[in-house]
Design a protein around this motif. Sequence first.
Motif, PDB file in Angstrom:
ATOM      1  N   ALA A  16       0.832  -1.205   0.000  1.00  0.00           N
ATOM      2  CA  ALA A  16       0.000   0.000   0.000  1.00  0.00           C
ATOM      3  C   ALA A  16       0.867   1.256   0.000  1.00  0.00           C
ATOM      4  O   ALA A  16       0.604   2.205  -0.748  1.00  0.00           O
ATOM      5  N   LEU A  17       1.903   1.246   0.814  1.00  0.00           N
ATOM      6  CA  LEU A  17       2.805   2.396   0.864  1.00  0.00           C
ATOM      7  C   LEU A  17       3.466   2.634  -0.483  1.00  0.00           C
ATOM      8  O   LEU A  17       3.552   3.776  -0.950  1.00  0.00           O
ATOM      9  N   ASP A  18       3.920   1.579  -1.124  1.00  0.00           N
ATOM     10  CA  ASP A  18       4.542   1.715  -2.445  1.00  0.00           C
ATOM     11  C   ASP A  18       3.567   2.293  -3.463  1.00  0.00           C
ATOM     12  O   ASP A  18       3.935   3.152  -4.273  1.00  0.00           O
ATOM     13  N   ILE A  19       2.336   1.834  -3.424  1.00  0.00           N
ATOM     14  CA  ILE A  19       1.319   2.332  -4.360  1.00  0.00           C
ATOM     15  C   ILE A  19       1.041   3.804  -4.111  1.00  0.00           C
ATOM     16  O   ILE A  19       1.024   4.615  -5.041  1.00  0.00           O
ATOM     17  N   TRP A  20       0.816   4.166  -2.844  1.00  0.00           N
ATOM     18  CA  TRP A  20       0.542   5.572  -2.517  1.00  0.00           C
ATOM     19  C   TRP A  20       1.711   6.457  -2.904  1.00  0.00           C
ATOM     20  O   TRP A  20       1.533   7.541  -3.464  1.00  0.00           O
ATOM     21  N   THR A  21       2.926   6.010  -2.587  1.00  0.00           N
ATOM     22  CA  THR A  21       4.116   6.804  -2.873  1.00  0.00           C
ATOM     23  C   THR A  21       4.269   7.024  -4.374  1.00  0.00           C
ATOM     24  O   THR A  21       4.551   8.141  -4.816  1.00  0.00           O
ATOM     25  N   ALA A  22       4.061   5.979  -5.151  1.00  0.00           N
ATOM     26  CA  ALA A  22       4.201   6.093  -6.602  1.00  0.00           C
ATOM     27  C   ALA A  22       3.097   6.936  -7.229  1.00  0.00           C
ATOM     28  O   ALA A  22       3.341   7.687  -8.177  1.00  0.00           O
ATOM     29  N   SER A  23       1.891   6.828  -6.697  1.00  0.00           N
ATOM     30  CA  SER A  23       0.769   7.506  -7.350  1.00  0.00           C
ATOM     31  C   SER A  23       0.545   8.937  -6.870  1.00  0.00           C
ATOM     32  O   SER A  23       0.214   9.812  -7.678  1.00  0.00           O
ATOM     33  N   ILE A  24       0.737   9.192  -5.566  1.00  0.00           N
ATOM     34  CA  ILE A  24       0.451  10.552  -5.090  1.00  0.00           C
ATOM     35  C   ILE A  24       1.584  11.182  -4.291  1.00  0.00           C
ATOM     36  O   ILE A  24       1.484  12.321  -3.878  1.00  0.00           O
ATOM     37  N   GLY A  25       2.651  10.409  -4.042  1.00  0.00           N
ATOM     38  CA  GLY A  25       3.808  10.976  -3.382  1.00  0.00           C
ATOM     39  C   GLY A  25       4.030  10.455  -1.979  1.00  0.00           C
ATOM     40  O   GLY A  25       3.109   9.934  -1.339  1.00  0.00           O
ATOM     41  N   PRO A  26       5.272  10.614  -1.482  1.00  0.00           N
ATOM     42  CA  PRO A  26       5.629  10.063  -0.177  1.00  0.00           C
ATOM     43  C   PRO A  26       5.219  10.923   1.015  1.00  0.00           C
ATOM     44  O   PRO A  26       5.233  10.451   2.145  1.00  0.00           O
ATOM     45  N   GLU A  27       4.853  12.157   0.783  1.00  0.00           N
ATOM     46  CA  GLU A  27       4.539  13.077   1.881  1.00  0.00           C
ATOM     47  C   GLU A  27       3.039  13.370   1.951  1.00  0.00           C
ATOM     48  O   GLU A  27       2.628  14.509   2.128  1.00  0.00           O
TER      49      GLU A  27
END
Length: 86
Positions: A16-27
């Motif tokens: 989930a973290l990888d998906i969120w980071t790739a799609s909308i960013g890490p912050e």
Amino acid sequence: LELRQFDSAASSYKEALDIWTASIGPETLAAAEAVENLGNLALLRNRTEDAEQLLRRAMGILEKSLRPDHPYLINARLNLAASLYD
């Protein structure tokens, strides 16, 4: 975690973290939630150093986006406190 499937849960949170980071960013709030969940899971596994690192990371993200008295940030602080309590 009723069945104590920690490895499976950790894998799902990381995905989930990888998906969120790739799609909308890490912050983002979504990324912070995934990081916080990983921290809480580390805490359940008695991996307090990992938990502290992850929960501090989540708090750092949340502090950039939320007011100091926001419930999400307060909850993250409580989770961090639990990781420091030993």
